[in-house]
Motif scaffolding. Structure first.
Motif, PDB file in Angstrom:
ATOM      1  N   LEU A   1       0.723  -1.501  -0.147  1.00 33.94           N
ATOM      2  CA  LEU A   1       0.133  -0.013   0.258  1.00 33.94           C
ATOM      3  C   LEU A   1       0.614   1.003  -0.401  1.00 33.94           C
ATOM      4  O   LEU A   1       1.964   1.319   0.379  1.00 33.94           O
ATOM      5  CB  LEU A   1      -1.072  -0.111   0.960  1.00 33.94           C
ATOM      6  CG  LEU A   1      -1.919   1.603   1.508  1.00 33.94           C
ATOM      7  CD1 LEU A   1      -2.762   1.294   0.144  1.00 33.94           C
ATOM      8  CD2 LEU A   1      -2.636   1.766   2.909  1.00 33.94           C
ATOM      9  N   SER A   2       0.918   2.112  -0.696  1.00 35.04           N
ATOM     10  CA  SER A   2       0.851   3.367  -0.811  1.00 35.04           C
ATOM     11  C   SER A   2       0.463   4.632  -0.280  1.00 35.04           C
ATOM     12  O   SER A   2      -1.339   4.474  -0.912  1.00 35.04           O
ATOM     13  CB  SER A   2       1.506   3.842  -2.185  1.00 35.04           C
ATOM     14  OG  SER A   2       2.822   2.732  -2.595  1.00 35.04           O
ATOM     15  N   LEU A   3       0.066   4.887   0.737  1.00 37.31           N
ATOM     16  CA  LEU A   3      -0.736   6.558   1.218  1.00 37.31           C
ATOM     17  C   LEU A   3      -0.088   7.507   0.656  1.00 37.31           C
ATOM     18  O   LEU A   3       0.629   8.393   1.258  1.00 37.31           O
ATOM     19  CB  LEU A   3      -1.775   6.203   2.344  1.00 37.31           C
ATOM     20  CG  LEU A   3      -2.770   6.658   3.630  1.00 37.31           C
ATOM     21  CD1 LEU A   3      -3.834   6.948   3.020  1.00 37.31           C
ATOM     22  CD2 LEU A   3      -2.144   6.427   4.976  1.00 37.31           C
ATOM     23  N   ILE A   4      -1.380   8.448   0.150  1.00 36.35           N
ATOM     24  CA  ILE A   4      -0.535   9.345  -0.324  1.00 36.35           C
ATOM     25  C   ILE A   4      -0.728  10.464   1.042  1.00 36.35           C
ATOM     26  O   ILE A   4      -2.484  10.711   1.269  1.00 36.35           O
ATOM     27  CB  ILE A   4      -1.086  10.423  -1.635  1.00 36.35           C
ATOM     28  CG1 ILE A   4      -0.345   8.855  -2.751  1.00 36.35           C
ATOM     29  CG2 ILE A   4      -0.665  11.458  -1.563  1.00 36.35           C
ATOM     30  CD1 ILE A   4       0.903   8.611  -2.746  1.00 36.35           C
ATOM     31  N   ILE A   5      -0.692  11.651   1.281  1.00 34.75           N
ATOM     32  CA  ILE A   5      -0.814  12.616   2.379  1.00 34.75           C
ATOM     33  C   ILE A   5      -0.848  13.739   1.600  1.00 34.75           C
ATOM     34  O   ILE A   5       0.606  14.323   1.445  1.00 34.75           O
ATOM     35  CB  ILE A   5      -0.791  12.565   3.525  1.00 34.75           C
ATOM     36  CG1 ILE A   5      -0.573  11.045   4.521  1.00 34.75           C
ATOM     37  CG2 ILE A   5      -0.631  14.190   4.506  1.00 34.75           C
ATOM     38  CD1 ILE A   5      -0.193  11.328   5.329  1.00 34.75           C
ATOM     39  N   CYS A   6      -1.444  14.584   1.182  1.00 35.07           N
ATOM     40  CA  CYS A   6      -1.040  15.982   0.752  1.00 35.07           C
ATOM     41  C   CYS A   6      -1.367  17.531   2.087  1.00 35.07           C
ATOM     42  O   CYS A   6      -2.353  17.470   2.543  1.00 35.07           O
ATOM     43  CB  CYS A   6      -2.513  16.221  -0.222  1.00 35.07           C
ATOM     44  SG  CYS A   6      -2.465  14.793  -2.059  1.00 35.07           S
ATOM     45  N   THR A   7      -0.400  17.544   2.456  1.00 35.55           N
ATOM     46  CA  THR A   7      -0.578  19.201   3.032  1.00 35.55           C
ATOM     47  C   THR A   7      -0.054  19.880   2.332  1.00 35.55           C
ATOM     48  O   THR A   7       0.278  20.778   1.215  1.00 35.55           O
ATOM     49  CB  THR A   7       1.320  18.732   4.032  1.00 35.55           C
ATOM     50  OG1 THR A   7       2.226  18.365   3.075  1.00 35.55           O
ATOM     51  CG2 THR A   7       0.459  17.158   4.235  1.00 35.55           C
ATOM     52  N   LEU A   8      -1.032  21.727   3.425  1.00 33.90           N
ATOM     53  CA  LEU A   8      -0.655  22.863   2.572  1.00 33.90           C
ATOM     54  C   LEU A   8      -0.338  23.389   4.218  1.00 33.90           C
ATOM     55  O   LEU A   8      -2.163  23.828   5.072  1.00 33.90           O
ATOM     56  CB  LEU A   8      -1.662  23.487   1.748  1.00 33.90           C
ATOM     57  CG  LEU A   8      -1.157  25.196   1.791  1.00 33.90           C
ATOM     58  CD1 LEU A   8       0.158  25.386   1.083  1.00 33.90           C
ATOM     59  CD2 LEU A   8      -1.937  25.363   0.396  1.00 33.90           C
ATOM     60  N   ASN A   9       0.343  23.485   4.614  1.00 34.80           N
ATOM     61  CA  ASN A   9       0.704  24.407   6.325  1.00 34.80           C
ATOM     62  C   ASN A   9      -0.367  23.560   6.989  1.00 34.80           C
ATOM     63  O   ASN A   9      -0.347  23.784   7.878  1.00 34.80           O
ATOM     64  CB  ASN A   9       0.332  25.425   6.864  1.00 34.80           C
ATOM     65  CG  ASN A   9       0.554  26.776   5.231  1.00 34.80           C
ATOM     66  OD1 ASN A   9       1.857  26.638   5.099  1.00 34.80           O
ATOM     67  ND2 ASN A   9      -0.105  27.517   4.611  1.00 34.80           N
ATOM     68  N   GLU A  10       0.611  22.125   7.203  1.00 32.89           N
ATOM     69  CA  GLU A  10      -0.059  21.424   8.335  1.00 32.89           C
ATOM     70  C   GLU A  10       0.922  20.828   9.560  1.00 32.89           C
ATOM     71  O   GLU A  10       0.483  19.896  10.415  1.00 32.89           O
ATOM     72  CB  GLU A  10      -0.979  20.248   7.910  1.00 32.89           C
ATOM     73  CG  GLU A  10      -1.797  20.239   6.586  1.00 32.89           C
ATOM     74  CD  GLU A  10      -2.487  20.695   6.824  1.00 32.89           C
ATOM     75  OE1 GLU A  10      -3.069  20.491   9.017  1.00 32.89           O
ATOM     76  OE2 GLU A  10      -3.789  20.121   5.675  1.00 32.89           O
ATOM     77  N   GLY A  11       1.178  21.905   9.554  1.00 30.24           N
ATOM     78  CA  GLY A  11       2.799  21.847  10.157  1.00 30.24           C
ATOM     79  C   GLY A  11       2.415  20.986  12.339  1.00 30.24           C
ATOM     80  O   GLY A  11       2.722  19.828  12.550  1.00 30.24           O
ATOM     81  N   VAL A  12       1.277  21.268  12.435  1.00 29.89           N
ATOM     82  CA  VAL A  12       0.530  20.899  13.510  1.00 29.89           C
ATOM     83  C   VAL A  12       0.455  19.817  13.845  1.00 29.89           C
ATOM     84  O   VAL A  12       0.414  19.306  15.135  1.00 29.89           O
ATOM     85  CB  VAL A  12      -0.496  22.528  13.627  1.00 29.89           C
ATOM     86  CG1 VAL A  12      -0.674  21.825  15.336  1.00 29.89           C
ATOM     87  CG2 VAL A  12      -0.011  23.622  13.981  1.00 29.89           C
ATOM     88  N   ALA A  13      -0.337  19.235  12.872  1.00 25.70           N
ATOM     89  CA  ALA A  13      -0.957  18.156  12.745  1.00 25.70           C
ATOM     90  C   ALA A  13       0.219  17.489  11.837  1.00 25.70           C
ATOM     91  O   ALA A  13      -0.632  15.642  12.620  1.00 25.70           O
ATOM     92  CB  ALA A  13      -2.280  18.272  11.990  1.00 25.70           C
ATOM     93  N   ILE A  14       0.660  17.157  11.515  1.00 25.92           N
ATOM     94  CA  ILE A  14       1.606  16.158  10.160  1.00 25.92           C
ATOM     95  C   ILE A  14       1.922  15.217  10.537  1.00 25.92           C
ATOM     96  O   ILE A  14       1.446  13.973  10.639  1.00 25.92           O
ATOM     97  CB  ILE A  14       1.523  16.984   9.409  1.00 25.92           C
ATOM     98  CG1 ILE A  14       2.006  15.317   8.302  1.00 25.92           C
ATOM     99  CG2 ILE A  14       3.711  17.491   9.499  1.00 25.92           C
ATOM    100  CD1 ILE A  14       1.040  15.008   7.227  1.00 25.92           C
TER     101      ILE A  14
END
Length: 385
Positions: free
Chosen positions: A15-28
């Motif tokens: 499995l390859s799971l993609i997480i797309c982020t933009l300014n998610e530093g608090v949660a990532i």
């Protein structure tokens, strides 16, 4: 960590799971660690595709990657949008199954594990998290829930698969199903599941798992009127089987607002400059105030269209700083032929076909918009090589 192209070998994860982020530093960091722990026992990799966040998102991901070798980071510069980010992630992924989830913690990792176990049985092509199975809470506020249900109904008119929640941002699919849809993906906006399901050539074997959205751990909602516009444009593209591309639909929508700006300027100039200025040119009665009115209306509406297109139509390639003015010049050049065509048609229809001056101007502007679209793509918002 360096990205490499897909390799179908024994070392590739399931499995390859993609997480797309933009300014998610608090949660990532917490999101990656939670999903990694929940998927323990399933061979997987996590690829974070970040749109050059202004916060510490990339640093947080790299800190996790230092401890977890199955975590990768890919940073895009000069590109924006969840759909195109997910596509980029899948293109560089190694897994036999491909998935996507948000980076703000709203998607339940246990639901994702259930999806993984379901699709790995081998009898499904596409499996999705749905907020609308059963009667439990969706996790959305009242207005957002109503809007999501309305969008779900609209997408049901064009989809090849009767998903209960085509707006879902969390799903898994086989690589073969993805590759079948890949040539027709628009990559515009945030509703990538809709794009996938409407682009694949055949109806998939699909399954769904019920899960409400959890409380966001950080970051802000990306939902705004531009997302709604993207969705509408995508639906039109799929409903017309690509005859009207989504980006052209957005460009045309911006053009409609430009027509109103054009008409407003034309009306103002018509009454402000109304006079008998100008001498006849040969046997034609082209007056100077008409030329000024039409030319000024063309220039102002063209400038309006450029900035609105930069915000809406090409926001995944949005230009900033000095590049805006460089691209504006390119936009003027690209649209100059359309402007000359619009001016000539306006004057011809008004003076020779005796069409009302306002109708003549608006009609000519609409005709020239097709050239403007392709010229703008070529000279202002070029596709990255």
């Amino acid at each position: 960590m360096a990205d490499t192209e897909f390799r179908a070998d024994a070392d590739a994860p399931d499995l390859s799971l993609i997480i797309c982020t933009l300014n998610e530093g608090v949660a990532i960091r917490g999101v990656i660690e939670e999903i990694s722990d929940t998927l323990r026992g399933i061979s997987h990799e996590i690829i974070v595709v970040d749109d050059n966040s202004a916060d510490n998102t990339a640093d947080e991901v790299m800190a996790v990657a230092a401890q977890r070798p199955n975590v990768r980071l890919h940073v895009r510069v000069g590109e924006r949008g969840l759909s195109s980010a997910a596509i980029k992630g899948w293109d560089i992924a190694h897994g036999r199954y491909l998935g996507v989830m948000d980076g703000d913690g709203q998607h339940d990792p246990h639901a994702i594990r259930a999806l993984a176990e379901m699709i790995m049985q081998g009898d499904k092509d596409l499996v999705c998290v749905s907020r609308y199975l059963g009667t439990t809470e969706t996790g959305l506020s009242g207005i957002r829930d109503l809007g999501s249900k309305a969008a779900t109904y609209a997408t049901g008119l064009v989809l090849k698969v009767p998903l209960s929640d085509p707006m879902s941002g969390c799903f898994l699919m086989t690589r073969d199903y993805y590759l079948s849809a890949r040539p027709k993906l628009t990559g515009i906006g945030f509703k990538i599941l809709l794009d996938i399901a409407a682009s694949a050539p055949k109806k998939p074997r699909f399954g769904e798992v019920k899960a409400a959205l959890r409380q966001r751990q950080g970051g802000q909602s990306k939902l705004d009127l531009r997302v709604v516009a993207d969705l509408g444009a995508l639906l039109i593209e799929k409903a017309t089987k690509g005859v009207l591309p989504a980006r052209f639909v957005l460009f045309a929508g911006v053009g409609v607002t430009g027509v109103f700006v054009y008409a407003a300027v034309l009306i103002a100039c018509h009454y402000l400059l109304k006079s008998s200025h100008g001498a006849p040119i040969y046997r034609y009665q082209y007056r100077l105030d008409d030329i000024i009115s039409y030319s000024l209306a063309i220039w102002i509406s063209m400038t309006w269209n450029f900035f609105l297109n930069n915000i809406l139509t090409f926001r995944d390639k949005r230009l900033k700083g000095w590049r805006v003015f460089q691209a504006l010049l390119g936009f003027y050049v690209a649209c100059s032929l359309g402007a000359l065509l619009s001016l000539a048609l306006s004057m011809f229809m008004k003076d020779h076909l005796h069409i009302h001056w306002l109708v003549a101007g608006v009609s000519a502007a609409l005709i020239s918009s097709i050239w403007n679209y392709y010229g703008a793509k070529l000279l202002s918002w070029r596709d990255k090589k």
